[in-house]
Design a protein around this motif. Structure first.
Motif, PDB file in Angstrom:
ATOM      1  N   PRO A  60       0.816  -1.225   0.000  1.00 55.70           N
ATOM      2  CA  PRO A  60       0.000   0.000   0.000  1.00 55.70           C
ATOM      3  C   PRO A  60       0.848   1.273   0.000  1.00 55.70           C
ATOM      4  CG  PRO A  60      -0.877  -1.601   1.553  1.00 55.70           C
ATOM      5  CD  PRO A  60       0.456  -2.121   1.120  1.00 55.70           C
ATOM      6  N   LEU A  61       1.909   1.289   0.826  1.00 56.16           N
ATOM      7  CA  LEU A  61       2.757   2.480   0.893  1.00 56.16           C
ATOM      8  C   LEU A  61       3.519   2.688  -0.412  1.00 56.16           C
ATOM      9  CD1 LEU A  61       4.033   4.839   2.397  1.00 56.16           C
ATOM     10  CD2 LEU A  61       5.717   3.232   3.346  1.00 56.16           C
ATOM     11  N   LEU A  62       4.121   1.605  -0.912  1.00 56.87           N
ATOM     12  CA  LEU A  62       4.877   1.724  -2.161  1.00 56.87           C
ATOM     13  C   LEU A  62       3.965   2.101  -3.327  1.00 56.87           C
ATOM     14  CD1 LEU A  62       7.270  -1.363  -1.846  1.00 56.87           C
ATOM     15  CD2 LEU A  62       7.835   1.054  -1.514  1.00 56.87           C
ATOM     16  N   ALA A  63       2.760   1.532  -3.335  1.00 53.28           N
ATOM     17  CA  ALA A  63       1.806   1.869  -4.396  1.00 53.28           C
ATOM     18  C   ALA A  63       1.407   3.342  -4.311  1.00 53.28           C
ATOM     19  CB  ALA A  63       0.573   0.972  -4.298  1.00 53.28           C
ATOM     20  N   ALA A  64       1.241   3.842  -3.072  1.00 49.76           N
ATOM     21  CA  ALA A  64       0.895   5.256  -2.898  1.00 49.76           C
ATOM     22  C   ALA A  64       2.032   6.152  -3.377  1.00 49.76           C
ATOM     23  CB  ALA A  64       0.575   5.534  -1.428  1.00 49.76           C
ATOM     24  N   ILE A  65       3.271   5.757  -3.054  1.00 52.90           N
ATOM     25  CA  ILE A  65       4.430   6.534  -3.508  1.00 52.90           C
ATOM     26  C   ILE A  65       4.495   6.545  -5.029  1.00 52.90           C
ATOM     27  CG2 ILE A  65       6.954   6.602  -3.562  1.00 52.90           C
ATOM     28  CD1 ILE A  65       6.904   5.445  -0.708  1.00 52.90           C
ATOM     29  N   LYS A  66       4.329   5.359  -5.626  1.00 52.27           N
ATOM     30  CA  LYS A  66       4.348   5.267  -7.090  1.00 52.27           C
ATOM     31  C   LYS A  66       3.232   6.106  -7.695  1.00 52.27           C
ATOM     32  CE  LYS A  66       4.046   1.908 -10.879  1.00 52.27           C
ATOM     33  NZ  LYS A  66       2.798   2.415 -11.472  1.00 52.27           N
ATOM     34  N   ASN A  67       2.060   6.061  -7.064  1.00 51.99           N
ATOM     35  CA  ASN A  67       0.919   6.823  -7.577  1.00 51.99           C
ATOM     36  C   ASN A  67       1.200   8.322  -7.549  1.00 51.99           C
ATOM     37  OD1 ASN A  67      -1.928   6.949  -8.480  1.00 51.99           O
ATOM     38  ND2 ASN A  67      -2.223   7.989  -6.516  1.00 51.99           N
ATOM     39  N   GLU A  68       1.863   8.793  -6.477  1.00 50.73           N
ATOM     40  CA  GLU A  68       2.198  10.217  -6.391  1.00 50.73           C
ATOM     41  C   GLU A  68       3.161  10.618  -7.508  1.00 50.73           C
ATOM     42  OE1 GLU A  68       1.029  12.682  -4.501  1.00 50.73           O
ATOM     43  OE2 GLU A  68      -0.437  11.232  -3.737  1.00 50.73           O
ATOM     44  N   TYR A  69       4.136   9.748  -7.763  1.00 48.75           N
ATOM     45  CA  TYR A  69       5.063  10.022  -8.864  1.00 48.75           C
ATOM     46  C   TYR A  69       4.325  10.049 -10.204  1.00 48.75           C
ATOM     47  CZ  TYR A  69       9.472   9.854  -6.273  1.00 48.75           C
ATOM     48  OH  TYR A  69      10.517  10.142  -5.437  1.00 48.75           O
ATOM     49  N   GLU A  70       3.400   9.101 -10.385  1.00 52.17           N
ATOM     50  CA  GLU A  70       2.650   9.049 -11.637  1.00 52.17           C
ATOM     51  C   GLU A  70       1.781  10.295 -11.801  1.00 52.17           C
ATOM     52  OE1 GLU A  70       3.004   7.034 -13.997  1.00 52.17           O
ATOM     53  OE2 GLU A  70       4.134   5.374 -13.114  1.00 52.17           O
ATOM     54  N   ILE A  71       1.169  10.732 -10.685  1.00 46.68           N
ATOM     55  CA  ILE A  71       0.344  11.947 -10.738  1.00 46.68           C
ATOM     56  C   ILE A  71       1.196  13.148 -11.136  1.00 46.68           C
ATOM     57  CG2 ILE A  71      -0.962  13.586  -9.326  1.00 46.68           C
ATOM     58  CD1 ILE A  71      -2.049  11.204  -7.749  1.00 46.68           C
ATOM     59  N   MET A  72       2.384  13.233 -10.520  1.00 47.25           N
ATOM     60  CA  MET A  72       3.266  14.358 -10.843  1.00 47.25           C
ATOM     61  C   MET A  72       3.744  14.284 -12.289  1.00 47.25           C
ATOM     62  SD  MET A  72       4.661  17.170 -10.133  1.00 47.25           S
ATOM     63  CE  MET A  72       4.170  17.281  -8.407  1.00 47.25           C
ATOM     64  N   LEU A  73       4.083  13.081 -12.754  1.00 48.24           N
ATOM     65  CA  LEU A  73       4.503  12.928 -14.150  1.00 48.24           C
ATOM     66  C   LEU A  73       3.382  13.331 -15.105  1.00 48.24           C
ATOM     67  CD1 LEU A  73       6.479   9.551 -14.130  1.00 48.24           C
ATOM     68  CD2 LEU A  73       7.388  11.827 -14.605  1.00 48.24           C
ATOM     69  N   THR A  74       2.158  12.905 -14.779  1.00 47.27           N
ATOM     70  CA  THR A  74       1.017  13.276 -15.617  1.00 47.27           C
ATOM     71  C   THR A  74       0.818  14.786 -15.611  1.00 47.27           C
ATOM     72  OG1 THR A  74      -0.074  11.162 -15.145  1.00 47.27           O
ATOM     73  CG2 THR A  74      -1.454  12.951 -15.981  1.00 47.27           C
ATOM     74  N   HIS A  75       0.956  15.368 -14.414  1.00 41.76           N
ATOM     75  CA  HIS A  75       0.814  16.825 -14.292  1.00 41.76           C
ATOM     76  C   HIS A  75       1.860  17.551 -15.132  1.00 41.76           C
ATOM     77  CE1 HIS A  75       0.251  20.780 -12.518  1.00 41.76           C
ATOM     78  NE2 HIS A  75       1.525  20.799 -12.184  1.00 41.76           N
ATOM     79  N   LEU A  76       3.102  17.074 -15.044  1.00 43.86           N
ATOM     80  CA  LEU A  76       4.178  17.710 -15.811  1.00 43.86           C
ATOM     81  C   LEU A  76       3.977  17.511 -17.310  1.00 43.86           C
ATOM     82  CD1 LEU A  76       7.271  16.799 -13.599  1.00 43.86           C
ATOM     83  CD2 LEU A  76       6.092  18.993 -13.751  1.00 43.86           C
ATOM     84  N   ASN A  77       3.508  16.323 -17.692  1.00 49.52           N
ATOM     85  CA  ASN A  77       3.222  16.091 -19.113  1.00 49.52           C
ATOM     86  C   ASN A  77       2.118  17.014 -19.611  1.00 49.52           C
ATOM     87  OD1 ASN A  77       5.132  14.085 -19.580  1.00 49.52           O
ATOM     88  ND2 ASN A  77       3.762  12.444 -18.916  1.00 49.52           N
TER      89      ASN A  77
END
Length: 201
Positions: A90-107
């Motif tokens: 759950p924690l690692l998935a949340a961390i990955k999700n935050e990175y994905e959200i930021m990547l999507t935001h930057l894209n």
């Protein structure tokens, strides 16, 4: 079954893999023996590294530079690691999700900025064209000014020559007037003498 399906325990390639400080997986080879930590790796880690190395090599993205294909390989590997660590999933998935959200935001930001980038390119091209036009007009104006300067210099030389000629003529006329005046004075004096002589008779 171990992941990936084709990374079975019989593969020996992952035994000679090492992760550099730059984030690049390399095969150590015999030349690096003794220089790296030779502590046996967990089987799952070795399989993951072997898969990661082969995928990066197959895609030609082994160097640690920004690349969408390289990112996708690491994304898949990270997702597999998350799935394997049940306790921390759950924690690692949340961390990955935050990175994905930021990547999507930057894209999205990049996509939003693309029209502005195109406008900047267009403005830059327009500015270059205007600058070239200004330089062309400037060269033409300078050429005209040089021609005007040459013409004025020629006119000045002509006027200077005319002025010198006028001064020469004035000096000549002054000398002629002075000569005529002296002649007139002599004639006047001669007449006075004649008159005086006539009166004495």
């Amino acid at each position: 079954d171990s992941w990936p399906a084709n990374a079975s325990g019989g593969s020996s390639a992952f035994r000679n893999l090492a992760l550099t400080n730059q984030g690049r997986l390399v095969q150590t080879g015999a030349s690096l023996r003794g220089k790296l930590d030779t502590t046996p790796k967990p089987r799952f880690l070795a399989i993951i590294e072997d898969y990661l190395y082969r995928e990066l090599k197959a895609l030609g993205v082994e160097d640690a530079v920004a690349n969408e294909s390289r990112l996708q390989v690491f994304r898949e590997v990270f997702s597999t690691i998350i799935d394997d660590f049940k306790t921390y999933k759950p924690l690692l998935a949340a961390i990955k999700n935050e990175y994905e959200i930021m990547l999507t935001h930057l894209n999205d930001k990049v996509i939003d900025l693309e029209p502005l980038r195109q406008q900047l390119v267009l403005l830059s091209e327009q500015c270059d064209k205007k600058l070239m036009q200004y330089r062309k007009e400037e060269r033409e104006e300078i050429s005209l000014l040089k021609e005007e300067k040459r013409r004025l210099q020629q006119t000045i030389r002509q006027l200077t020559n005319q002025n010198q000629n006028l001064e020469t003529n004035i000096q000549r006329l002054q000398e002629e007037v002075a000569s005529q005046y002296q002649l007139y004075r002599r004639e006047l004096d001669a007449r006075k003498l004649l008159i005086n002589d006539a009166n004495d008779l």
